[in-house]
Design an enzyme around this catalytic site. Structure first.
Site, PDB file in Angstrom:
ATOM      1  N   MET A 119      22.510  58.349  69.221  1.00  0.00           N
ATOM      2  CA  MET A 119      23.087  57.447  68.053  1.00  0.00           C
ATOM      3  C   MET A 119      22.786  56.077  68.271  1.00  0.00           C
ATOM      4  SD  MET A 119      26.376  59.694  67.278  1.00  0.00           S
ATOM      5  CE  MET A 119      26.574  58.840  65.734  1.00  0.00           C
ATOM      6  N   GLY A 156      22.779  56.347  74.898  1.00  0.00           N
ATOM      7  CA  GLY A 156      21.579  56.872  74.369  1.00  0.00           C
ATOM      8  C   GLY A 156      20.161  56.420  75.197  1.00  0.00           C
ATOM      9  N   VAL A 212      25.042  57.709  72.953  1.00  0.00           N
ATOM     10  CA  VAL A 212      25.485  56.533  72.077  1.00  0.00           C
ATOM     11  C   VAL A 212      25.032  55.248  72.565  1.00  0.00           C
ATOM     12  CG1 VAL A 212      27.446  55.461  71.146  1.00  0.00           C
ATOM     13  CG2 VAL A 212      27.342  58.180  71.248  1.00  0.00           C
ATOM     14  N   CYS A 213      24.359  54.627  71.936  1.00  0.00           N
ATOM     15  CA  CYS A 213      23.633  53.350  72.180  1.00  0.00           C
ATOM     16  C   CYS A 213      23.245  53.169  73.240  1.00  0.00           C
ATOM     17  CB  CYS A 213      24.923  52.041  71.834  1.00  0.00           C
ATOM     18  SG  CYS A 213      24.560  50.334  71.756  1.00  0.00           S
ATOM     19  N   GLN A 214      23.736  52.233  74.121  1.00  0.00           N
ATOM     20  CA  GLN A 214      23.269  52.339  75.656  1.00  0.00           C
ATOM     21  C   GLN A 214      23.072  53.505  76.307  1.00  0.00           C
ATOM     22  OE1 GLN A 214      25.577  50.192  78.706  1.00  0.00           O
ATOM     23  NE2 GLN A 214      23.869  49.287  79.659  1.00  0.00           N
TER      24      GLN A 214
END
Lengths: 360, 321
Positions: A176, A156, A152-154
């Protein structure tokens, strides 16, 4: 704004209607005050979970899949920014619950709150240390050679790095709202980070305070996030459940752990300032990170209206991966809405679930 | 001196209880803490203190009953005269700059003058003065950094007005005039966001923002250094000391972790090799494990070496030595 005068423009505001509006706001404001009184913080999400592994401040939680259906387990690597319970913030807005209902066991890495002694933790300590240990633990618990990793985000970015360095341990990779190209023209965070001496900032602050990050994030859209958002709260002021829901998000937004100094410095320099990930020029603790080593199936989910991670920043992954099994999913919403909106429950979790089931 | 708060370290030093011990400069002339508050003869008149110091030394020496002792006294007097003269010159320089011991009012005004004239500090209090100069300097730099940020934002009202006018015009042409207060506020927000984005995306703002962050960091680092100095004088651990300890500890943890992984990989390799003769089917597995262990070992070793090199780990240095 002194000296500002309204341009000569046609504004057809009926005085009677304006008075009515103001009276309405007064009423809403009174109701809002009543609804805010006594509200408690809710910090751990809503779905039952157990801690299955811990190391230092890192916890690995397991959310058991429901029913008899055995869907593939998923390991979620959340960002270091903010707290992971955003993925389980309310029963009806929980990506985790939505996935467990589909029979997936969810494993979630919670990084905890770093203290000043953690300022020395590097990017490598997180990716090749904590994540690797959590992956091994999930492999052991699920008796499988490789995990289904969801970043998720970072988190990710961390997942991309981890999977590229350890492709044999990752069966399927979902990312994501994950930036890959950090220097797309619309990436304001990178622009602001470009001319700062980040190593000096880390030397000065040690861990980077969560409040500093909050100020940065809120400043990206100062009018919307400092004014409009609270006017919207006024609109729902007389609805206790809506106020409660708003406050859960508000609490999540400002419950920001400090960032481990060394990791933050390395991340900002290598990812934001030098854009090494998309150029295959990234090296972490001597390990070269090449995205073409991502040979496992990859699902890339981005948000169309994301002001933190612009879609182009995420979509850059398409031309870099080594797998032919690459898919993208565009979510019609923003960076947060992708987890907590009603649309998300209808679109995102089924898409992840179906994609994984088809590959297991 | 654009920032009115720049002088805080000096007032803090003046109020610091560790700076207000009874002055006794002769007790130990190299104990600079005695200079900080100073007595009438030390802090405010260093030349008088110097003369007093050498007079005491001369008194402490035996009378010159023989030629050798007389020679020593002569030499000591010459040395004291020479050093006093030298001191007077230095003192004159300091007096020109304000003079005084660190933490004293005279020191405060002295620092201001030293900063104004960019004069290098001298004497026993040189290092402390330099540190305070640095502290004052980095705080003074905050002013221009903030000014640049404000300058980068200075076009906002005009941009905002233009954006608002454009939005209104757009709405009017579309036959949707603003009909409510809330509609007006929403338009105001939209215009504000648009105007701010124009500025926020500009290179000028990015540079000003970076400059502000750097100025803030420098001020914080200088303040930490100053604080570390204070902590050191009372025997408390400093931030720098903790940082060193934490880095060494974390590096040791990394090394242990890498070793554990190597041991695990080797153990798996041995187990597979031992199992291989017993079953022909195990051979491919052993081969795969061997490859994986070798690959992992090589990668970890590379990573470890790079990490050690980056962090200047003692183990790596010793190997190279």
């Amino acid at each position: 704004m002194t000296g500002f005068s309204m341009p000569n423009m046609p504004v057809a505001i009926d005085p009677q209607k304006a008075m009515q509006e103001m009276a309405n706001w007064q009423m809403k404001f009174g109701a809002l005050q009543a609804n805010l009184r006594g509200l408690q913080d809710e910090t751990n999400g809503v779905t039952a979970r157990e801690c299955v592994y811990q190391q230092d401040k890192v916890r690995l939680y397991r959310y058991a899949g429901e029913g008899n259906r055995k869907s593939p387990p998923i390991l979620i690597s959340y960002a270091l920014v903010n707290r992971p319970h955003m993925m389980d913030i309310e029963a009806e807005k929980s990506l985790i619950r939505s996935l467990t209902k589909r029979g997936h066991d969810i494993y979630l890495i919670d990084w905890g709150y770093p203290d000043p002694a953690d300022r020395v933790l590097s990017l490598g300590d997180f990716i090749f240390g904590y994540i690797d240990d959590c992956v091994d633990e999930v492999r052991r618990l699920t008796r499988s050679d490789a995990v289904n990793l969801l970043g998720v985000c970072q988190g990710g970015c961390f997942s991309l790095c981890y999977a590229a360095a350890n492709p044999e341990k990752v069966a399927n990779l979902t990312v994501m709202v994950t930036p890959v190209d950090f220097q797309t023209p619309d990436n304001l965070l990178t622009k602001w980070a470009m001319h700062a001496d980040v190593d000096q900032a880390v030397q000065a602050f040690g861990n980077i305070p969560g409040d500093v990050l909050n100020v940065s994030y809120v400043s990206l859209k100062p009018f919307q996030l400092n004014v409009q958002k609270y006017l919207a709260l006024l609109d729902i002021g007389d609805d206790p459940e809506a106020v409660r829901s708003f406050m859960r998000m508000e609490q999540w937004i400002f419950d920001s752990p400090d960032q481990a100094g060394a990791c933050y410095g390395e991340f900002t320099r290598k990812f934001h300032q030098e854009n090494q990930l998309v150029q295959d020029a990234l090296s972490i603790d001597g390990v070269q990170i090449r995205l073409d080593r991502l040979t496992m199936p990859v699902l890339n989910i981005y948000a169309r209206d994301d002001h933190l991670v612009p879609p182009a920043a995420s979509k850059a992954l398409a031309s870099k991966v080594g797998t032919k099994d690459y898919q993208e999913l565009e979510f019609p919403g923003g960076h947060i809405g992708i987890y907590v909106s009603g649309k998300s429950q209808k679109l995102v979790s089924p898409a992840i679930s179906d994609w994984l089931i088809a590959r297991n | 001196m654009q920032n009115p708060n720049w002088s805080w370290p000096f007032s803090a030093a003046a109020n610091n209880p560790f700076f207000s011990q009874p002055p006794n400069p002769l007790k130990n002339p190299f104990d600079w803490s005695a200079w900080q508050t100073g007595g009438a003869t030390s802090a405010q008149d260093p030349t008088a203190w110097m003369q007093q110091f050498f007079a005491q030394i001369r008194q402490a020496m035996p009378d010159g009953k023989d030629a050798a002792t007389a020679e020593w006294q002569k030499a000591a007097t010459a040395l004291s005269d020479s050093m006093t003269t030298q001191w007077e010159r230095w003192s004159e320089l300091f007096s020109h700059a304000g003079g005084g011991a660190p933490g004293s009012g005279a020191m405060h005004s002295g620092i201001q003058n030293l900063l104004d004239e960019q004069m290098a500090p001298l004497g026993l209090s040189r290092e402390v003065t330099r540190q305070m100069q640095e502290l004052a300097d980095v705080h003074a730099q905050m002013g221009p950094a903030i000014a640049k940020l404000q300058e980068a934002l200075s076009g906002f009202p005009e941009q905002f007005q233009k954006a608002l006018a454009a939005l209104i015009e757009q709405r009017t042409h579309a036959g949707q005039p603003v009909t409510s207060l809330r509609g007006m506020i929403d338009l105001w927000i939209e215009a504000g966001e648009h105007a701010f984005a124009e500025i926020a995306h500009s290179d000028a703002f990015s540079r000003a923002f970076g400059g502000f962050t750097d100025a803030l960091s420098r001020a914080k680092i200088a303040r930490s250094k100053w604080l570390d100095g204070q902590l050191q004088t009372i025997g408390l651990p400093t931030r720098a000391e903790m940082q060193t300890s934490h880095e060494r500890l974390q590096q040791a943890r990394r090394d242990i972790r890498a070793l554990k992984r190597e041991v695990a990989a080797l153990r798996a390799l041995i187990e597979n090799q031992q199992a291989a003769p017993a079953s022909g089917e195990a051979a491919p597995a052993a081969s795969a494990a061997k490859k994986a262990a070798a690959k992992k070992s090589a990668r970890k070793a590379t990573g470890k070496r790079a990490s050690a090199a980056r962090k200047g780990a003692a183990t790596h240095t010793q190997q190279e030595d």
